[in-house]
Design a protein around this motif. Structure first.
Motif, PDB file in Angstrom:
ATOM      1  N   VAL A 149       0.840  -1.201   0.000  1.00 19.85           N
ATOM      2  CA  VAL A 149       0.000   0.000   0.000  1.00 19.85           C
ATOM      3  C   VAL A 149       0.876   1.252   0.000  1.00 19.85           C
ATOM      4  CG1 VAL A 149      -1.681   1.328   1.333  1.00 19.85           C
ATOM      5  CG2 VAL A 149      -1.955  -1.144   1.095  1.00 19.85           C
ATOM      6  N   ILE A 150       1.937   1.233   0.817  1.00 19.76           N
ATOM      7  CA  ILE A 150       2.862   2.373   0.833  1.00 19.76           C
ATOM      8  C   ILE A 150       3.506   2.558  -0.543  1.00 19.76           C
ATOM      9  CG2 ILE A 150       5.004   3.255   1.822  1.00 19.76           C
ATOM     10  CD1 ILE A 150       4.253   1.860   4.430  1.00 19.76           C
TER      11      ILE A 150
ATOM     12  N   ILE B  45       1.109   4.154  -2.933  1.00 22.99           N
ATOM     13  CA  ILE B  45       0.984   5.596  -2.698  1.00 22.99           C
ATOM     14  C   ILE B  45       2.163   6.343  -3.322  1.00 22.99           C
ATOM     15  CG2 ILE B  45       0.983   7.376  -0.908  1.00 22.99           C
ATOM     16  CD1 ILE B  45      -0.541   5.414   0.880  1.00 22.99           C
ATOM     17  N   LEU B  46       3.376   5.786  -3.176  1.00 23.73           N
ATOM     18  CA  LEU B  46       4.560   6.433  -3.757  1.00 23.73           C
ATOM     19  C   LEU B  46       4.478   6.470  -5.278  1.00 23.73           C
ATOM     20  CD1 LEU B  46       7.383   4.973  -1.475  1.00 23.73           C
ATOM     21  CD2 LEU B  46       6.339   7.249  -1.388  1.00 23.73           C
TER      22      LEU B  46
ATOM     23  N   ALA C 186       1.745   6.502  -7.049  1.00 21.95           N
ATOM     24  CA  ALA C 186       0.710   7.467  -7.411  1.00 21.95           C
ATOM     25  C   ALA C 186       1.217   8.898  -7.271  1.00 21.95           C
ATOM     26  CB  ALA C 186      -0.531   7.248  -6.545  1.00 21.95           C
ATOM     27  N   LEU C 187       1.963   9.186  -6.197  1.00 19.58           N
ATOM     28  CA  LEU C 187       2.514  10.530  -6.021  1.00 19.58           C
ATOM     29  C   LEU C 187       3.500  10.873  -7.129  1.00 19.58           C
ATOM     30  CD1 LEU C 187       3.100  10.614  -2.138  1.00 19.58           C
ATOM     31  CD2 LEU C 187       1.297  11.764  -3.450  1.00 19.58           C
TER      32      LEU C 187
ATOM     33  N   THR D 272       1.180   1.357 -10.022  1.00 16.86           N
ATOM     34  CA  THR D 272       0.339   1.593  -8.849  1.00 16.86           C
ATOM     35  C   THR D 272      -0.750   0.531  -8.724  1.00 16.86           C
ATOM     36  OG1 THR D 272       0.726   3.982  -8.999  1.00 16.86           O
ATOM     37  CG2 THR D 272      -1.185   3.254  -7.719  1.00 16.86           C
TER      38      THR D 272
ATOM     39  N   LEU E 203      -0.804  -2.339  -5.758  1.00 17.29           N
ATOM     40  CA  LEU E 203      -1.973  -2.376  -4.883  1.00 17.29           C
ATOM     41  C   LEU E 203      -2.676  -3.732  -4.954  1.00 17.29           C
ATOM     42  CD1 LEU E 203      -3.614  -0.682  -2.917  1.00 17.29           C
ATOM     43  CD2 LEU E 203      -5.007   0.095  -4.842  1.00 17.29           C
TER      44      LEU E 203
END
Length: 208
Positions: free
Chosen positions: A85-86, A89-90, A92-93, A128, A132
């Motif tokens: 999950v982390i 997020i990275l 996606a950012l 991503t 996920l």
């Protein structure tokens, strides 16, 4: 007429002592009850109701509670899911950052950058989704440890091996923790107590 006369046809046979009649000072002995005549024999150890082996306790030798190694493997799967999950997020950012850079006035006229940005942004969004999904898969496997059978065990081992390989290449830096956790998951689930847990009887549902 005398019972002591050996020639008496109404006396007891020679060589056999006369048995006293019941009720004359000698209580009558009751023969032991045989199984099946109103007193069913107790089922063997490990067999309970409905005649099913292991009903209420698994096959003989099967664990009633999840072994410690299997519990540890399940926790590690959840940790891997959290790391996924982390990572998502990275990814996606990073995709958002590239999209924002594409709109910069100084870079909008740079054709090479725009093409690279389009490619990188698409790859990052795909990454991503994959990262996920891999995390969700880890959560599903961990949740199935309580009721799953040998199929869940084999799937978990395959999942752990693939995760360990991906942690070595291409994500050797960020994937080192994944590799260590995945190897431990494969070892713990593959041990004999892990096999005994996943191959146990499922009547009724096993305890956590």
């Amino acid at each position: 007429m005398s019972f002591g006369d050996p020639n008496n046809p109404y006396g007891p046979p020679q060589g056999q002592p006369q048995q006293p009649a019941p009720g004359y000072g000698y209580p009558q002995q009751t023969p032991p009850q045989q199984p099946g005549y109103g007193y069913p024999a107790a089922p063997p150890l490990g067999q309970q109701a409905y005649g099913q082996p292991g009903y209420g306790g698994g096959y003989p030798g099967g664990p009633l509670t999840m072994p410690g190694n299997v519990k540890a493997a399940r926790v590690m799967l959840f940790v891997i899911a959290g790391l996924q999950v982390i990572g998502a997020i990275l990814f996606a950012l990073s995709a958002f950052a590239i999209s924002a850079a594409k709109n910069d006035e100084e870079l909008q006229n740079d054709v090479d950058f725009q093409q690279l940005a389009d490619y990188s942004s698409g790859a990052l969004w795909a990454g991503t989704a994959l990262v996920l999904a891999w995390g969700v898969f880890a959560i599903v496997l961990g949740a199935k440890f309580s009721s799953g059978g040998s199929g869940i065990r084999i799937t978990t081992m395959v999942f752990a091996i693939i995760t360990a390989i991906l942690g070595i290449y291409p994500f050797i830096v960020v994937g080192l923790v994944h590799t260590v956790l995945a190897i431990l998951v494969a070892v713990f689930v593959g041990k004999s107590d892990g096999a005994a847990w996943f191959n146990r009887s499922k009547y009724p549902a096993a305890h956590h």
